[in-house]
Design a protein around this motif. Structure first.
Motif, short mmCIF file in Angstrom:
data_model
loop_
_atom_site.label_atom_id
_atom_site.label_comp_id
_atom_site.label_asym_id
_atom_site.label_seq_id
_atom_site.Cartn_x
_atom_site.Cartn_y
_atom_site.Cartn_z
N LYS A 90 0.72 -1.67 -0.42
CA LYS A 90 0.03 0.29 0.15
C LYS A 90 0.97 1.01 -0.38
CE LYS A 90 -0.97 0.32 5.03
NZ LYS A 90 -2.19 1.12 6.10
N ASP A 96 -5.91 0.75 1.27
CA ASP A 96 -7.01 -0.01 -0.55
C ASP A 96 -4.69 -0.77 -0.35
OD1 ASP A 96 -8.45 1.31 -1.18
OD2 ASP A 96 -7.50 2.96 -2.19
N TYR A 98 -3.07 -3.67 -2.39
CA TYR A 98 -2.86 -4.11 -3.56
C TYR A 98 -2.03 -5.63 -3.62
CZ TYR A 98 -4.07 0.64 -4.36
OH TYR A 98 -4.54 2.20 -4.67
N THR A 138 -3.25 0.93 -9.77
CA THR A 138 -2.84 -0.75 -9.29
C THR A 138 -2.14 -1.59 -9.67
OG1 THR A 138 -5.57 -1.12 -9.14
CG2 THR A 138 -4.45 -2.88 -9.38
N GLU A 141 1.49 -0.27 -8.08
CA GLU A 141 1.45 -0.01 -6.40
C GLU A 141 2.04 -1.52 -6.48
OE1 GLU A 141 2.00 1.96 -3.97
OE2 GLU A 141 2.02 3.39 -6.24
N ALA A 142 0.92 -2.91 -7.45
CA ALA A 142 0.78 -4.35 -6.62
C ALA A 142 2.22 -4.57 -7.06
CB ALA A 142 -0.49 -4.55 -7.75
N LYS A 193 -6.75 -5.00 -6.47
CA LYS A 193 -7.10 -4.04 -5.23
C LYS A 193 -7.80 -4.42 -4.50
CE LYS A 193 -8.78 0.28 -5.48
NZ LYS A 193 -9.13 1.10 -6.08
#
Length: 214
Positions: A90, A96, A98, A138, A141-142, A193
């Motif tokens: 995150k 949120d 990811y 998304t 970050e993931a 997410k």
């Protein structure tokens, strides 16, 4: 020769020497650089998000660590808070989280904005692979493809998301959509997410990074 005359004659020489020393100092202080070299250096210092995203798409995807999609869903159901805190990524203070997930699945339907799939496991859950409206952070970050601390300004950091989303929209989704049909078996890897306040696990939408029809 009178002292006053000698003094008057020395003044111009004194001023000349001072001016000469100042001129030499200024000359040494000024750095002259060819215009072409300066422009080339300037280009090197400018961050290119498209090149950054392209290198990620072309060289990093296959080795990108991913959680099996069925294990991911089961872990969320068992203890969403602990699992997201331990395994998710995150940015800052946020609800949120990811993840990168992967799996084998069967295509159940091709919708206007998604491809609906069923995981190739017992008691298979349904998921959606996003094919339209690929926006946001998304993927960035993931995947952990970029760290905000490595960039001089937030604009460069945000432009990474814009560039990598565009790559997915132009290079990954269209070839898949041109061939896939209902009933096909596929392999996918993508970013997802999860909001811990509103998880909505029944309608998770995966942003695809790899799509292969078997």
């Amino acid at each position: 020769m009178p002292t006053e005359v000698k003094t008057n004659m020395k003044r111009p020489i004194k001023y000349f020497l001072i001016a000469l020393l100042v001129g030499v100092a200024l000359y040494n202080a000024v750095y002259f650089q060819p215009l072409d070299d300066r422009n080339a250096a300037k280009k090197k210092s400018v961050f290119d998000p498209d090149a950054f995203a392209g290198a990620f798409i072309e060289t990093k995807l296959k080795e990108l660590p991913a959680i099996k999609a069925d294990q991911f869903l089961e872990s969320l159901k068992q203890d969403l808070g602990q699992f997201t805190a331990e395994k998710g990524r995150k940015l800052g203070i946020s609800n949120d989280y990811y993840f990168i997930v992967e799996g084998n699945a069967r295509v159940l339907g091709i919708e206007e904005e998604n491809v609906r799939i069923s995981l190739d496991v017992e008691n298979a859950a349904e998921l959606r692979l996003a094919t339209e409206f690929i926006f946001g952070n998304t993927i960035r970050e993931a995947s952990g493809m970029a760290n905000i601390g490595d960039f001089q300004n937030t604009m460069d950091f945000n432009n990474i998301s814009v560039a990598v989303n565009e790559r997915v929209r132009s290079d990954i989704i269209p070839p898949f959509l041109s061939e896939v049909k209902e009933g096909d078996d596929i392999y996918f890897k993508g970013a997802v997410k999860v909001n811990t306040k509103k998880p909505n696990l029944e309608n998770l939408r995966i942003v695809p990074l790899i799509l292969e029809i078997k």
